[in-house]
Write a protein that holds these residues in place. Structure first.
Motif, PDB file in Angstrom:
ATOM      1  N   ARG A 167      -8.655   4.112 -10.102  1.00  0.00           N
ATOM      2  CA  ARG A 167     -10.023   4.077  -9.071  1.00  0.00           C
ATOM      3  C   ARG A 167      -9.647   4.327  -7.082  1.00  0.00           C
ATOM      4  N   GLN A 168      -9.486   5.078  -6.782  1.00  0.00           N
ATOM      5  CA  GLN A 168      -9.634   5.005  -5.315  1.00  0.00           C
ATOM      6  C   GLN A 168      -9.058   4.357  -4.728  1.00  0.00           C
ATOM      7  N   SER A 169     -10.053   3.245  -4.523  1.00  0.00           N
ATOM      8  CA  SER A 169      -9.514   2.075  -4.164  1.00  0.00           C
ATOM      9  C   SER A 169      -9.116   0.884  -4.500  1.00  0.00           C
ATOM     10  N   ASP A 170      -8.278   1.205  -5.722  1.00  0.00           N
ATOM     11  CA  ASP A 170      -7.617  -0.064  -6.165  1.00  0.00           C
ATOM     12  C   ASP A 170      -6.007  -0.007  -5.770  1.00  0.00           C
ATOM     13  N   TRP A 171      -5.891   0.691  -4.926  1.00  0.00           N
ATOM     14  CA  TRP A 171      -4.560   1.477  -4.835  1.00  0.00           C
ATOM     15  C   TRP A 171      -3.731   0.353  -4.215  1.00  0.00           C
ATOM     16  N   VAL A 172      -2.676  -0.198  -4.167  1.00  0.00           N
ATOM     17  CA  VAL A 172      -2.569  -1.297  -3.018  1.00  0.00           C
ATOM     18  C   VAL A 172      -0.604  -1.160  -3.361  1.00  0.00           C
ATOM     19  N   VAL A 173      -0.308  -1.932  -2.042  1.00  0.00           N
ATOM     20  CA  VAL A 173       1.142  -1.553  -1.410  1.00  0.00           C
ATOM     21  C   VAL A 173       2.011  -3.375  -1.506  1.00  0.00           C
ATOM     22  N   ARG A 174       1.864  -3.897  -2.150  1.00  0.00           N
ATOM     23  CA  ARG A 174       2.786  -5.290  -2.254  1.00  0.00           C
ATOM     24  C   ARG A 174       4.180  -5.400  -1.206  1.00  0.00           C
ATOM     25  N   VAL A 175       4.112  -6.325  -0.430  1.00  0.00           N
ATOM     26  CA  VAL A 175       5.913  -6.321   0.304  1.00  0.00           C
ATOM     27  C   VAL A 175       5.865  -8.001   0.049  1.00  0.00           C
ATOM     28  N   GLY A 176       7.251  -8.487   1.202  1.00  0.00           N
ATOM     29  CA  GLY A 176       7.690  -9.330   0.998  1.00  0.00           C
ATOM     30  C   GLY A 176       8.221  -9.484   2.884  1.00  0.00           C
ATOM     31  N   VAL A 177       7.352 -11.005   3.485  1.00  0.00           N
ATOM     32  CA  VAL A 177       7.418 -11.099   4.408  1.00  0.00           C
ATOM     33  C   VAL A 177       8.373 -12.578   4.928  1.00  0.00           C
ATOM     34  N   SER A 178       8.450 -12.605   5.251  1.00  0.00           N
ATOM     35  CA  SER A 178       9.174 -13.970   5.778  1.00  0.00           C
ATOM     36  C   SER A 178       8.470 -14.250   6.250  1.00  0.00           C
ATOM     37  N   ASP A 179       8.197 -16.261   5.957  1.00  0.00           N
ATOM     38  CA  ASP A 179       7.220 -17.426   6.459  1.00  0.00           C
ATOM     39  C   ASP A 179       7.307 -17.799   8.209  1.00  0.00           C
ATOM     40  N   LYS A 180       8.175 -16.681   8.868  1.00  0.00           N
ATOM     41  CA  LYS A 180       7.384 -16.306  10.357  1.00  0.00           C
ATOM     42  C   LYS A 180       5.821 -15.728   9.828  1.00  0.00           C
ATOM     43  N   ASP A 181       7.028 -14.524   9.446  1.00  0.00           N
ATOM     44  CA  ASP A 181       5.671 -13.392   9.802  1.00  0.00           C
ATOM     45  C   ASP A 181       4.175 -13.679   8.769  1.00  0.00           C
ATOM     46  N   TRP A 182       4.916 -14.354   7.481  1.00  0.00           N
ATOM     47  CA  TRP A 182       2.971 -14.686   6.931  1.00  0.00           C
ATOM     48  C   TRP A 182       1.780 -15.291   7.801  1.00  0.00           C
ATOM     49  N   ALA A 183       2.784 -16.367   8.745  1.00  0.00           N
ATOM     50  CA  ALA A 183       1.704 -16.760   9.903  1.00  0.00           C
ATOM     51  C   ALA A 183       1.190 -16.134  10.396  1.00  0.00           C
ATOM     52  N   ARG A 184       1.685 -15.345  10.784  1.00  0.00           N
ATOM     53  CA  ARG A 184       1.257 -14.380  12.044  1.00  0.00           C
ATOM     54  C   ARG A 184      -0.310 -13.708  11.255  1.00  0.00           C
ATOM     55  N   LEU A 185      -0.095 -12.677   9.889  1.00  0.00           N
ATOM     56  CA  LEU A 185      -0.739 -12.603   9.377  1.00  0.00           C
ATOM     57  C   LEU A 185      -1.619 -12.978   8.661  1.00  0.00           C
ATOM     58  N   LYS A 186      -2.903 -12.215   8.925  1.00  0.00           N
ATOM     59  CA  LYS A 186      -4.346 -12.557   7.693  1.00  0.00           C
ATOM     60  C   LYS A 186      -4.951 -11.040   7.177  1.00  0.00           C
ATOM     61  N   PRO A 187      -6.012 -11.662   6.196  1.00  0.00           N
ATOM     62  CA  PRO A 187      -6.998 -10.327   6.062  1.00  0.00           C
ATOM     63  C   PRO A 187      -7.849  -9.909   6.746  1.00  0.00           C
ATOM     64  N   GLY A 188      -7.575  -8.429   6.697  1.00  0.00           N
ATOM     65  CA  GLY A 188      -8.056  -7.354   7.828  1.00  0.00           C
ATOM     66  C   GLY A 188      -6.980  -6.868   8.454  1.00  0.00           C
ATOM     67  N   ASP A 189      -5.971  -7.375   8.426  1.00  0.00           N
ATOM     68  CA  ASP A 189      -4.925  -6.764   9.859  1.00  0.00           C
ATOM     69  C   ASP A 189      -4.532  -5.610   9.683  1.00  0.00           C
ATOM     70  N   ARG A 190      -4.605  -4.570  10.354  1.00  0.00           N
ATOM     71  CA  ARG A 190      -4.637  -3.280   9.749  1.00  0.00           C
ATOM     72  C   ARG A 190      -3.159  -3.087   9.765  1.00  0.00           C
ATOM     73  N   ALA A 191      -3.137  -1.545   8.714  1.00  0.00           N
ATOM     74  CA  ALA A 191      -1.213  -1.491   8.233  1.00  0.00           C
ATOM     75  C   ALA A 191      -1.356   0.326   8.298  1.00  0.00           C
ATOM     76  N   THR A 192      -0.039   0.484   8.666  1.00  0.00           N
ATOM     77  CA  THR A 192       0.626   2.082   8.411  1.00  0.00           C
ATOM     78  C   THR A 192       1.135   1.448   7.600  1.00  0.00           C
ATOM     79  N   VAL A 193       0.822   3.243   6.702  1.00  0.00           N
ATOM     80  CA  VAL A 193       2.029   2.988   5.229  1.00  0.00           C
ATOM     81  C   VAL A 193       2.264   4.166   5.893  1.00  0.00           C
ATOM     82  N   MET A 194       3.653   4.851   5.083  1.00  0.00           N
ATOM     83  CA  MET A 194       4.333   5.867   5.170  1.00  0.00           C
ATOM     84  C   MET A 194       5.441   5.614   3.425  1.00  0.00           C
ATOM     85  N   LEU A 195       4.457   7.378   3.175  1.00  0.00           N
ATOM     86  CA  LEU A 195       5.242   6.965   1.347  1.00  0.00           C
ATOM     87  C   LEU A 195       6.472   8.566   1.368  1.00  0.00           C
TER      88      LEU A 195
END
Length: 324
Positions: A167-195
């Motif tokens: 399904r078109q709405s099911d595609w995701v990218v899973r990435v690993g970030v540090s604890d400091k970056d994790w603390a700054r992120l929250k659901p809904g933050d925007r992202a730019t993806v290059m393939l």
């Protein structure tokens, strides 16, 4: 004469103040495209695989039959359970008749009743297991991996297929970030993806999930970014570079780029005046990112400090300096 030689050896330097700035630094990471709705399908019971109906890469519908086990042994188990149930019911009928004639005790009747109930439950379990001696797809998607073939022995719970939703709405990218970056992120933050598969296109995405614990192997926190493929054709495993834009900002110390010495990735050093104001000492810092002629520092230096700019290339630890 000694003081004259010391002054001749002094390195002329200039100082620049360390300032601060509040920025929302992007988080850059990489990962693989996958489906948010993935299934690892297996048999509930063990046995020999009799038939596999699909191949890797094949599209399947939810509920479609994918594989079955050889039912010879399983049918025999159901037959045994049926025979045991029939015998228990005959025994119970006899004990009931004897009990009515006071030839059997209440305990014997209760034991016969319990034996019949146990036999019926064993039959239900055997029939249930026979129904699950086959695998059906749980989603509309693609068989990304087929891990076993016909004739192989499948153990209980061992994955046989891996299915990814299409399904078109099911595609995701899973990435690993540090604890400091994790603390700054929250659901809904925007992202730019290059393939890599589409080098001339930029895809938009949003942070959909944040792991609540770090991966024990690499100590990174997994971030799931849901992406919109638009008209592009996606497949599991496409390599992606993701730039996350946190809504939460942070404060950085700012130093001129010419003050940086011995830079290595995110680690670098600067020179600052020692307490006697005549010598310098090297101070390790952590670089956040470079912004034109300045460097935004995440740690290692305070904003009420001055760093050496002009002349820093000629210094070593405890060099004598003069200000100009």
């Amino acid at each position: 004469m000694a003081s004259t030689r010391s002054e001749d050896a002094a390195v002329p330097v200039k100082l620049a103040p360390v300032t601060s700035v509040v920025r929302s630094e992007p988080v850059v990471a990489s990962g693989l495209v996958s489906s948010s709705e993935e299934a690892r399908l297996s048999f509930k019971i063990g046995g020999i695989i009799n038939k596999v109906y699909v191949k890797e890469g094949q599209f399947v519908r939810k509920g479609q039959l994918l594989a079955t086990l050889d039912l010879t042994e399983i049918n025999a188990q159901v037959g045994q359970a049926q025979f045991a149930t029939d015998k228990a019911e005959r025994d119970l009928a006899r004990v009931k008749a004897l009990y009515a004639d006071t030839a059997a005790t209440l305990e014997q009747l209760q034991n016969a009743t319990t034996g019949t109930n146990l036999a019926k439950q064993s039959l239900t379990i055997a029939q249930f297991n026979r129904n699950y001696a086959q695998i059906h797809s749980t989603v509309d998607g693609t068989v990304t991996r087929k891990l076993m073939n016909e004739g192989e022995l499948a153990s209980v719970g061992a994955p046989v297929f891996m299915i990814s939703s299409n399904r078109q709405s099911d595609w995701v990218v899973r990435v690993g970030v540090s604890d400091k970056d994790w603390a700054r992120l929250k659901p809904g933050d925007r992202a730019t993806v290059m393939l890599d598969a589409y080098p001339d296109q930029t895809f938009t995405g949003t942070v959909s999930k944040l792991a609540q614990a770090a991966d024990p192997m690499n100590k990174l926190y997994e971030i799931e970014v849901r992406i919109n493929p638009g008209a592009a054709r996606f497949a599991p495993g496409l390599f992606a570079k993701v730039k996350l834009q946190p809504a939460q900002s942070r404060s950085y110390a700012v130093v001129p780029i010419e003050a940086i010495v011995e830079g290595n990735g995110k680690e670098a050093s600067v020179y600052v005046l020692a307490d006697d104001k005549k010598h310098v000492r090297k101070l390790p810092i952590q670089i956040g990112f470079i912004d034109g002629a300045t460097v935004l520092v995440t740690g290692g230096i305070a904003t009420n400090t001055a760093v050496v700019t002009a002349g820093s290339a000629y210094l070593t630890e405890n060099s004598t300096v003069t200000l100009h």
